[in-house]
Design an enzyme around this catalytic site. Structure first.
Site, PDB file in Angstrom:
ATOM      1  CG  ASP A 153      -1.939   1.032   1.288  1.00 19.00           C
ATOM      2  OD1 ASP A 153      -2.295   1.575   0.223  1.00 19.00           O
ATOM      3  OD2 ASP A 153      -2.429   1.355   2.402  1.00 19.00           O
TER       4      ASP A 153
ATOM      5  CD  GLU B  68      -0.047   5.506  -3.889  1.00 16.63           C
ATOM      6  OE1 GLU B  68       0.374   5.770  -2.755  1.00 16.63           O
ATOM      7  OE2 GLU B  68      -0.785   4.544  -4.129  1.00 16.63           O
TER       8      GLU B  68
ATOM      9  CG  ASP C  72      -8.346   4.418   0.016  1.00 17.92           C
ATOM     10  OD1 ASP C  72      -8.101   3.192  -0.012  1.00 17.92           O
ATOM     11  OD2 ASP C  72      -7.665   5.235   0.654  1.00 17.92           O
TER      12      ASP C  72
HETATM   13  O1  MIG Z   1      -3.850   6.093   4.718  1.00 15.68           O
HETATM   14  O2  MIG Z   1      -3.712   0.855   5.619  1.00 15.68           O
HETATM   15  O3  MIG Z   1      -5.858   2.221   0.211  1.00 15.68           O
HETATM   16  O4  MIG Z   1      -6.847  -0.025   1.526  1.00 15.68           O
HETATM   17  O5  MIG Z   1      -6.916   0.042   4.326  1.00 15.68           O
HETATM   18  C1  MIG Z   1      -4.663   4.974   4.458  1.00 15.68           C
HETATM   19  C2  MIG Z   1      -4.890   1.578   5.743  1.00 15.68           C
HETATM   20  C3  MIG Z   1      -3.793   3.776   4.255  1.00 15.68           C
HETATM   21  C4  MIG Z   1      -4.980   3.059   2.265  1.00 15.68           C
HETATM   22  C5  MIG Z   1      -5.403   1.853   1.485  1.00 15.68           C
HETATM   23  C6  MIG Z   1      -6.454   1.107   2.249  1.00 15.68           C
HETATM   24  C7  MIG Z   1      -5.911   0.704   3.604  1.00 15.68           C
HETATM   25  C8  MIG Z   1      -5.451   1.953   4.376  1.00 15.68           C
HETATM   26  N1  MIG Z   1      -4.454   2.661   3.579  1.00 15.68           N
END
Ligand code: MIG
Length: 730
Positions: A365, A368, A453
């Site tokens: 996650d 980017e 999201d």
């Molecule tokens: O700032 O890890 O897209 O799927 O549950 C949020 C917490 C960080 C973004 C991800 C989401 C995940 C969440 N993350």
């Protein structure tokens, strides 16, 4: 306009004689580097390649995305498939212009919050955390600079092989012009592919940037996630619910709270005191565990990953040579410089901590990468690349120091690559499962993706179709969105409608954000749970067909989810449809996408179609109003198809013991069937079975393409509308 300047413009690199714009309308061309056009053929499609180095004598940096190396022959005067011109107008910027005839559709371009045709808009490709995207949102998590242009059987591909930020203006002013701005000071290549039919074009593009290997079978089953199941007790309870209620599920996904203060490659002793035992107990119940790993490494002098990374120089730096620190979940954190080979190797080796404990796959996650403090990565008014010292941080690539923006779009791909390689280090003959949020062209070689999201909104349910179709046309087959929606409270009707569509997402995961109500299949009234169970069971029954489709992707680059025009290229009605899609050649999916609706109009292309659940026969080349009560499977099988379906199972560990039934749709039908062990790479050395199937004059025939794998299935066939299943041997 200064005439002196006008005559100084050198357009000799543009298509000679067929100039579209007067140079005076443009900025001055200051290019003084080198460029060359080359030609080749890739998977039977013509490819032209323009290589550009801004300063004479410089070279083009290593591409991390292009894997094919066909023979390129240099050509002096290319006959361009598109009316295409380019110039360098400022030191940190290139411009490309092309003609966009009105009838051309614009497709692909990776992840766009858009309908299928991305024409008539501007698209900025700079990978960005976009947690609240909507119709006005531009930059998204992934940046795939591959654009498909065309209609009917004539498509072109334009692939800009550069990790730098770029903006595609696809006729936003309705002047029939396309314009791309690329903000870079480094060399790059641009590939023009085609003309060819859509499927051949995607085949050639994926030949260039690579394809997804077969995923582990378990990863195609039902996955359950939430931010976050807070502790061991909750996770064990979750597993128990699925098994007791007989809701099929393969994978439980742990979000950030399994870690010790969000330190990557740790687990919390407080909340998961028996982390390893929990995983082995879950394994005994046939659950796999996937854990999240973010790139941010907590700045903490007592934390090995941080001190090691810093002492060995694995992190991104600021312009004054210090470790670059930005806030994310763990607080101030350092960011591995994945451009650096040594960093990738180091990061890969960290996964042993998780694989030793039995973790099956990794979810990347925030790659980017996202930073809490920086929300706008690329200001709108930026028209050329900022100086190195004004950039967020610097990277150390093979060719030297590169400022962040110029390579930012590679970060997610290279993190996934390192993760993928880390899993292979520990389990060399097991197919890795990596899920990534960010990526660029070629991400499919290392990871499945989800589209970040979304919200528990019907609008996001609906948008998931065109978005995933464009992701597929961009070469990425293994993709899905959070079923039920991530943010907001999901009401039961939406969740069921989402499962109706979601069982056809290649990546099939229910996920929900912190502080919203649980949206697991069992979180609602018993009849709602019953609908969800039936839909999830249908997913499991579809697995043999889904495996066929991944096998097809591997050989041809075809995505699993395809726009109707992929197969019905000359049907003008099919061309615009993006509220329905083809799931492979043989299944058409047309889900309900609105609250309160029970009927929808379904356009069926040429041929006849059988409702997948009721077997009712529908005539093609026309629209039908079809009743779809809550929980119905919104799909149709093509007359003439043979679909391999499995029996209901609770998880894929039962897969081998289930029989496979070939469902024959119509009097004359044909199909194929692929199988292997579903877990290793043995298929790469030929240990698989492949059969061609046909049904003619009341008889079922099977011819062997390959039989090198010993399977334990029993096989049957049955004719549509017939409950009688006849046993057969393959
Ligand atoms: O700032 O890890 O897209 O799927 O549950 C949020 C917490 C960080 C973004 C991800 C989401 C995940 C969440 N993350």
């Amino acid at each position: 306009m200064d005439l002196q300047l006008e005559t100084a413009i050198d357009w000799t690199r543009a298509q000679d004689g067929r100039r579209l714009w007067q140079p005076s309308e443009r900025e001055v061309d200051i290019f003084n580097g080198e460029s060359c056009w080359q030609r080749s053929r890739l998977e039977n499609v013509d490819v032209l390649r323009l290589s550009v180095t801004p300063t004479a004598g410089a070279s083009i940096p290593d591409s991390f995305t292009v894997v094919a190396s066909p023979d390129w022959s240099t050509i002096a005067q290319p006959d361009l498939p598109l009316c295409f011109e380019w110039q360098q107008s400022r030191p940190g910027r290139f411009d490309f212009y092309f003609k966009l005839a009105r009838e051309l559709k614009c497709l692909a371009l990776g992840e766009r919050f858009s309908g299928l045709n991305v024409r008539g808009q501007k698209h900025t490709l700079i990978s960005t955390d976009s947690p609240h995207h909507h119709e006005s949102t531009d930059a998204m998590y992934k940046s795939v600079p591959f654009l498909v242009l065309g209609s009917a059987d004539k498509f072109y591909g334009l692939y800009l092989d550069s990790p730098a930020p770029c903006r595609f203006d696809l006729d936003s002013e309705l002047t029939e012009e396309g314009h791309i701005e690329l903000l870079t000071r480094r060399g790059f290549r641009i590939y023009l592919l085609g003309p060819s039919p859509l499927a051949s074009l995607v085949q050639a593009f994926t030949g260039l940037v690579g394809r997804a290997k077969l995923p582990p079978l378990w990863s195609l089953g039902h996955q359950q996630c939430r931010w976050s199941y807070p502790d061991e007790t909750t996770v064990r309870e979750l597993a128990r619910e699925f098994r007791q209620r007989k809701i099929p599920c393969d994978t439980l996904v742990l979000d950030i709270d399994y870690m010790d203060e969000y330190r990557v490659f740790t687990s919390s002793d407080e909340r998961f005191p028996q982390f390893e035992k929990m995983i082995s107990d879950l394994a005994a119940e046939n659950f796999k565990v996937v854990t999240i790993i973010d790139p941010g490494v907590k700045q903490d002098s007592r934390y090995k990953q941080f001190t090691d990374g810093e002492s060995k120089d694995y992190f991104c730096k600021t312009a004054d040579g210090k470790t670059f620190i930005e806030k994310v979940w763990p607080g101030p954190s350092a960011f591995p410089d994945f451009l650096k080979r040594e960093t990738r190797a180091w990061w890969a080796s960290q996964h042993k901590f998780l694989t030793d404990k039995g973790v099956a796959g990794i979810w990347n996650d925030m790659n980017e990468p996202a930073f809490f403090g920086v929300t706008k990565i690329l200001p709108n008014d930026l028209t050329e690349l900022p100086d190195d010292k004004d950039q967020i941080c610097l990277h150390e690539a093979e060719e030297g120091i590169v400022p962040h923006l110029e390579v930012r779009n590679l970060y997610g791909l290279l993190m996934s690559r390192s993760t993928h390689e880390g899993l292979l280090l520990e389990r060399p003959n097991q197919r890795p499962f990596v899920l990534s949020r960010s990526g660029t062209a070629g991400i499919q070689r290392y990871a499945a993706v989800w589209l970040g999201d979304n919200k528990s909104w019907y609008e996001h349910l609906r948008k998931s179709i065109p978005m995933l179709l464009n992701i597929g046309l961009s070469g990425i087959p293994f993709a899905g969105v959070d079923i039920g929606g991530f943010w907001e409270n999901a009401l039961p009707e939406l969740v069921i409608r989402w499962y109706e569509l979601g069982i056809f997402y290649p990546f099939f995961r229910n996920h929900c954000a912190l502080s919203f109500r649980g949206q697991e299949a069992f979180a609602y009234a018993p009849h709602v749970e019953e609908s969800a169970r039936k839909l999830i069971e249908t997913r499991y029954r579809l697995l043999p067909y889904i495996r066929n489709l991944f096998w097809e992707h591997l050989r041809t680059g075809a995505p699993l989810m395809r726009p109707l025009m992929w197969h019905y290229s000359t049907d003008p009605i099919a061309a615009d449809i993006d509220c329905q899609f083809m799931f492979g050649r043989d299944i058409l999916v047309a889900p309900i996408l609105e609250r309160g609706h029970e009927y929808r109009s379904v356009y069926l292309p040429a041929g006849n179609w059988y409702h997948l659940e009721t077997n009712e026969l529908f005539e093609g080349e026309r629209a039908h109003t079809v009743k779809m009560p809550l929980g119905a499977v919104p799909a149709f099988a093509r007359q003439g198809a043979i679909l391999p379906l499995a029996e209901v199972m609770q998880h894929t560990s039962e897969y081998d013991s289930k029989s496979i039934t070939f469902h024959v749709y119509g009097e004359h039908a044909s199909g194929s069937y692929f199988e292997d062990d579903g877990i290793t790479f043995d298929y790469e050395t030929g240990k698989y079975n492949e059969f061609e199937l046909s049904f003619q004059s009341g008889e079922f025939h099977c011819s062997t393409v390959r039989r090198e794998f010993v399977s334990s299935h029993q096989y049957r066939f049955c004719r549509v509308g017939n409950t009688f299943q006849e046993a057969i041997t393959l």
